[in-house]
Design a protein around this motif. Structure first.
Motif, PDB file in Angstrom:
ATOM      1  N   HIS A 197      52.371   4.269   7.081  1.00 47.10           N
ATOM      2  CA  HIS A 197      53.120   3.905   5.873  1.00 47.10           C
ATOM      3  C   HIS A 197      52.931   2.428   5.498  1.00 47.10           C
ATOM      4  CE1 HIS A 197      54.648   7.784   6.458  1.00 47.10           C
ATOM      5  NE2 HIS A 197      55.919   7.556   6.703  1.00 47.10           N
ATOM      6  N   CYS A 210      51.556   1.302   1.903  1.00 50.52           N
ATOM      7  CA  CYS A 210      52.312   0.452   0.972  1.00 50.52           C
ATOM      8  C   CYS A 210      51.526  -0.815   0.624  1.00 50.52           C
ATOM      9  CB  CYS A 210      53.674   0.090   1.570  1.00 50.52           C
ATOM     10  SG  CYS A 210      54.786   1.505   1.683  1.00 50.52           S
ATOM     11  N   THR A 233      60.091   1.319   4.581  1.00 49.86           N
ATOM     12  CA  THR A 233      58.808   0.624   4.745  1.00 49.86           C
ATOM     13  C   THR A 233      58.382  -0.024   3.438  1.00 49.86           C
ATOM     14  OG1 THR A 233      58.178   2.270   6.398  1.00 49.86           O
ATOM     15  CG2 THR A 233      56.415   0.885   5.539  1.00 49.86           C
ATOM     16  N   ALA A 234      58.534   0.706   2.334  1.00 54.68           N
ATOM     17  CA  ALA A 234      58.150   0.164   1.024  1.00 54.68           C
ATOM     18  C   ALA A 234      59.029  -1.033   0.661  1.00 54.68           C
ATOM     19  CB  ALA A 234      58.251   1.252  -0.033  1.00 54.68           C
ATOM     20  N   HIS A 261      57.770  -3.946   2.500  1.00 54.65           N
ATOM     21  CA  HIS A 261      56.466  -4.375   2.010  1.00 54.65           C
ATOM     22  C   HIS A 261      56.583  -5.108   0.671  1.00 54.65           C
ATOM     23  CE1 HIS A 261      52.261  -4.567   1.142  1.00 54.65           C
ATOM     24  NE2 HIS A 261      52.520  -4.066  -0.053  1.00 54.65           N
ATOM     25  N   LEU A 301      57.921   2.718  -6.477  1.00 53.54           N
ATOM     26  CA  LEU A 301      57.116   3.797  -5.893  1.00 53.54           C
ATOM     27  C   LEU A 301      56.606   4.735  -6.978  1.00 53.54           C
ATOM     28  CD1 LEU A 301      59.038   4.701  -2.600  1.00 53.54           C
ATOM     29  CD2 LEU A 301      56.745   3.761  -2.782  1.00 53.54           C
TER      30      LEU A 301
END
Length: 930
Positions: free
Chosen positions: A441, A445, A472-473, A476, A667
């Motif tokens: 992930h 990202c 995670t996004a 990031h 996203l």
């Protein structure tokens, strides 16, 4: 000297100076490839043997009562080591203990050369799963009849040593000569052994066909695999019929195969989503076998439709598992050929250019770095990937690896001699040629925003462990900075007065030296270091002074302070002034490096130096941009910033974080709309059978995705009992003592029923520490208590220790709620101490809650409760990992039964028997059922 005396001791403890004594000695004498003598005896320690040692070794007080004391046998033991290497699996312990005993009885201590088979195994077997004697014996299939008994352990250590010496005798001349440079700083005395191997190779023409020697380093020969040109046409229906049946291909290669209807169902849903170019969300409960289900479909799609498919996992460990376990299985049974590649971030791959440079410099290396260099030299004769996750490094070695990773080389110049052998660029090339690319992930990202693609192009992706994508996004697309990483960066660049990178650069060319002097490099470097230290100390003091209402404590004990634009004060203005000064100093350092870069260009100096200068400029620029974004730029409505301090750590132990509050739009626009099919799967996506919360958070619009829930094949009704006590004291914030005491009493009672074998999950590190202290006083010695953050070791190490002992109890916080698999009788009970709600004053929760209120939503129902339910499902899922597992989930928090929202938790796990009774009645039910 070709005689080796291999010893193992069993003792009452680790410290002879505090009265611990030897209770068993085993010695094997080995010479010319044969065992020429053995010696074994129990020893009367003249003190009681602790129960823990008796449990571990089986040696009782009665067994040693009529045995000789050490004084009576000391001279005989001492004589066995004459003119021999002293060999042990952890020499400092065995030799240290033995020499203390020899001194005590008046005999001379042992001064012979030593071989430590722990150290030598780390070097010669870099890819071993662990370095305990039992782990190595199992991995190498060495006969180990009686673990934790001295003679058996000495025999196994002998066989291990023999194996390690054979590896040395297979190494090429170049590797041997480099090991000779490192050997003086190792614990083991390998000088003569290495010299003998070098002498035997000096005039030899017998070279290993699997290795190449390049610039003095031995490497495993590499080959780019040619892409398969054609495959036999086969339909998806045929694959399903051949794959998912009791007599099918899967059953043929898997002895423990169990037909699972959910596995085929999942494969077919993914295929439908791929064919219709739609997204899909699939919750596959524990036991579905989702890895194989999605891999089969992904590979069929890639081969039959000639398009690359990507699989992304949360952790790199699962990436490795797919490549090492599932993919080889599928290669045996699928009726077509395919290529897979694993792709990770640059920090995972060794830079051969950087490693070559470090081999020239040994003067200032500590033991861990010398050991790391030795490990890597052997690993390079074995590895095709250069992926550091293949091996285990010592803790300082892991830090050292960051300096020799591909990330540290910046962008490798195509003219560099190492370019064609770069592990990272080879991994990218393999990914470009692969039908299936397995990534994680974090890299996925990073690929969303990178100017140059980090992954090959793709239109279809399967995201496993998809419940982690949001977090995670967020990380990031956010920012994190801390004092230690900035100081390490400045230290690694250095000044002209120490043996640093900048000094070596200045010595390399006189014009560079002139630039450094003329523009006062040392002055700006020193000021940047001092100002950074001052800034972070001031921030620490600033956060510490804030009232407790502004502070949260996270699950690893750090204080957290959320920055809000309306609350900024005079102290914050001081911080901004300090940041402005550091910005000025960092700009000066970057400017000096840019001047050096011009000189390297003009004089066409070595490309290695150009890359390093560019990389250090980029690193300093990232810190500069980060500090200015964090402190100077105004706080936006859709982001959260917070500071964490280690309240009991160094006065500059400060961590800065910034994240977007709502990741869904990012996203959607940067990822989802650019792909034909995004398949998101996990065992924990729904809340009360609904995907709506997950879709909202991840940016999937209504009707945009196929939604499916695959039911577990396990019979939870027969395998699990859920128990909730109705007589626990009320748990109040700040007054938890009575509740913790009741929890510990229940744990002790359950331990007696389950023989330990318990995982206890906490929501706060503070509560875990208090419970650990209490349990240590309450429990018998026969139970082994292992606690995250208290017992030393990583999560994987704590899990291994838990499985090693018969009566063990494992206490864990955040990271233990998921990703820990302890199948079978190793785990009989999971205790959930509190329902896993985040603290309401946690900075991210607080910011998101306020953001939701402004949009007219209820923060508890749309944020706090969903997060807690998902976490609860993960904790519940630790218990049953196979169709034969049985156990109890004991929940100390009766809000599950009494609160209006309790049914959200109950309705989100399988339908199982629930008992809501007094603690005493629950213990009786547990005993009867188990």
């Amino acid at each position: 000297m070709n005689k080796y005396a291999v010893i193992d001791l069993e003792t009452t403890g680790h410290t002879p100076a505090k009265g611990d004594r030897i209770i068993e000695v085993g010695i094997v004498v080995w010479s010319e490839g044969k065992i020429i003598e053995k010696y074994a005896t129990l020893v009367n320690p003249e003190i009681n043997i602790p129960r823990f040692i008796t449990n571990l070794t089986g040696i009782t007080d009665e067994a040693v009562s009529d045995q000789p004391t050490f004084d009576e046998i000391a001279a005989e033991i001492r004589g066995l080591f004459d003119n021999a290497y002293f060999v042990a699996h952890n020499v400092p312990f065995d030799m240290g203990f033995l020499n203390e005993e020899f001194k005590r009885v008046g005999l001379p201590v042992i001064m012979q050369p030593v071989i430590d088979t722990v150290e030598l195994s780390r070097i010669m077997l870099p890819q071993a799963p662990g370095f305990k004697l039992g782990q190595l014996a199992s991995w190498l299939k060495l006969q180990h009849d009686d673990p934790h008994r001295a003679l058996s352990d000495a025999y196994v250590t002998t066989y291990l040593m023999s194996h390690l010496l054979k590896i040395i005798d297979s190494l090429p001349y170049e590797t041997i000569k480099q090991l000779e440079q490192l050997e003086p700083k190792l614990k083991s005395d390998l000088g003569v052994i290495l010299q003998n191997r070098a002498d035997s190779l000096a005039f030899s023409t017998n070279h290993r066909d699997d290795l190449e020697i390049f610039r003095g380093i031995a490497l495993k020969k590499q080959h780019l695999k040619p892409k398969a040109l054609s495959n036999k046409a086969v339909s998806f229906g045929e694959i399903m019929d051949n794959f998912y049946q009791n007599e099918g291909e899967l059953a043929y290669v898997m002895p423990a195969f169990e037909l699972r209807s959910g596995q085929r169902e999942m494969s077919e849903h993914i295929f439908d989503a791929f064919q219709s170019k739609r997204h899909a969300i699939i919750e596959a409960e524990t036991g579905t076998g989702k890895s194989l289900a999605y891999l089969v479909t992904a590979l069929f799609q890639a081969i039959n439709y000639d398009e690359r498919v990507v699989v992304s996992t949360h952790l790199t460990q699962l990436q490795s598992q797919l490549v090492e376990k599932e993919i080889p299985l599928l290669k045996k049974i699928l009726p077509f050929t395919f290529q897979t590649a694993i792709m990770k971030g640059k920090q995972h791959y060794l830079s051969l250019a950087k490693f070559e440079q470090t081999l020239r410099s040994l003067d200032f290396d500590n033991y861990d770095i010398i050991l790391t260099k030795a490990i890597i030299l052997i690993w390079l004769t074995e590895t095709s990937s250069g992926d550091i996750d293949e091996i285990q490094l010592p803790s300082s070695g892991e830090r050292f690896f960051r300096l020799i990773s591909t990330e540290a080389e910046g962008g490798l110049d195509p003219n560099s001699p190492w370019f064609t052998r770069s592990f990272y660029y080879r991994a990218k090339a393999n990914a470009q040629r692969a039908d299936l690319v397995i990534t994680n992930h974090a890299l996925l990202c990073a690929n969303m925003t990178s100017e140059t693609p980090l992954l090959p192009s793709f239109k279809k992706i399967i995201i496993d462990e998809a419940h982690h994508l949001e977090t995670t996004a967020s990380k990031h697309f956010g920012l994190s900075l801390d004092y230690l990483s900035i100081q390490k960066l400045l230290q690694s660049i250095g000044c002209l007065e120490n043996n640093s990178w900048i000094k070596k650069l200045a010595e390399y060319d006189p014009d560079i030296s002139i630039i450094c002097d003329e523009y006062e490099w040392d002055k700006w470097w020193q000021e940047a270091k001092e100002e950074t230290d001052g800034l972070f100390r001031y921030i620490f003091h600033y956060v510490e002074k804030k009232q407790s209402t502004h502070i949260a404590i996270n699950d690893i004990g750090r204080f957290q302070y959320r920055i809000q634009s309306e609350g900024l004060d005079q102290g914050w203005e001081v911080i901004i002034e300090m940041v402005n000064r550091i910005s000025f100093q960092l700009r000066d350092l970057i400017h000096i490096l840019s001047r050096i870069l011009k000189i390297i260009d003009q004089k066409r100096l070595a490309s290695d130096y150009w890359e390093e200068v560019k990389w250090n400029m980029e690193r300093l620029q990232r810190v500069l941009d980060g500090l200015e974004n964090y402190f100077i730029k105004n706080l936006a409505e859709d982001e959260v910033k917070w500071i964490e301090i280690d309240a009991f750590g160094a006065r500059n132990a400060v961590y800065l974080f910034q994240e977007p509050i709502d990741i869904a739009q990012l996203l959607h626009h940067k990822f989802l709309i650019h792909k034909d099919s995004v398949i998101m799967t996990s065992a924990t996506l729904t809340i009360k059978e609904s995907f709506s919360i997950f879709k909202e958070r991840i940016g999937i619009k209504e009707g945009e995705a196929i939604e499916k829930k695959i039911i577990s094949p396990y019979t939870y009704q027969d395998q699990v009992q859920l128990m909730v006590p109705n007589d626990f004291p009320h748990a109040k914030y700040g007054k938890m003592e009575s509740f913790i005491e009741a929890t510990c009493e229940a744990i002790v009672s359950l331990a007696q029923i389950t023989d330990g074998r318990m995982l206890v999950l906490f929501t706060s590190y503070d509560m875990l520490k208090k419970a650990y202290a209490l349990l240590r006083d309450m429990m018998e010695e026969s139970y082994i208590l292992i606690a995250q953050g208290v017992s030393s070791g990583s999560r994987a190490r704590l899990k291994k220790n838990f499985q090693t002992f018969d009566q063990a109890i494992l206490l864990g916080t955040s990271s233990f709620w998921e990703g820990i698999d302890i199948p079978g009788s190793d785990l009989s009970c999971v205790v959930i101490v509190r329902l896993p709600f985040e603290p309401p004053n946690h900075p991210v929760y607080d910011a998101k809650a306020n953001y939701l209120k402004k949009t007219g939503k209820n923060p508890f129902m749309t944020l706090a409760l969903p997060n807690a339910v998902i976490r609860f499902k993960q904790g519940f899922g630790r218990l049953i990992r196979s169709s034969t597992d049985r156990g109890i989930v004991f929940i100390c928090d009766d809000r599950l039964m009494k609160a209006k929202y309790g049914n959200y938790f109950i309705d989100s796990i399988p339908n199982i028997p629930i008992h809501y009774n007094s603690t005493k009645e629950l213990m009786e039910i547990a005993e009867d059922w188990l």
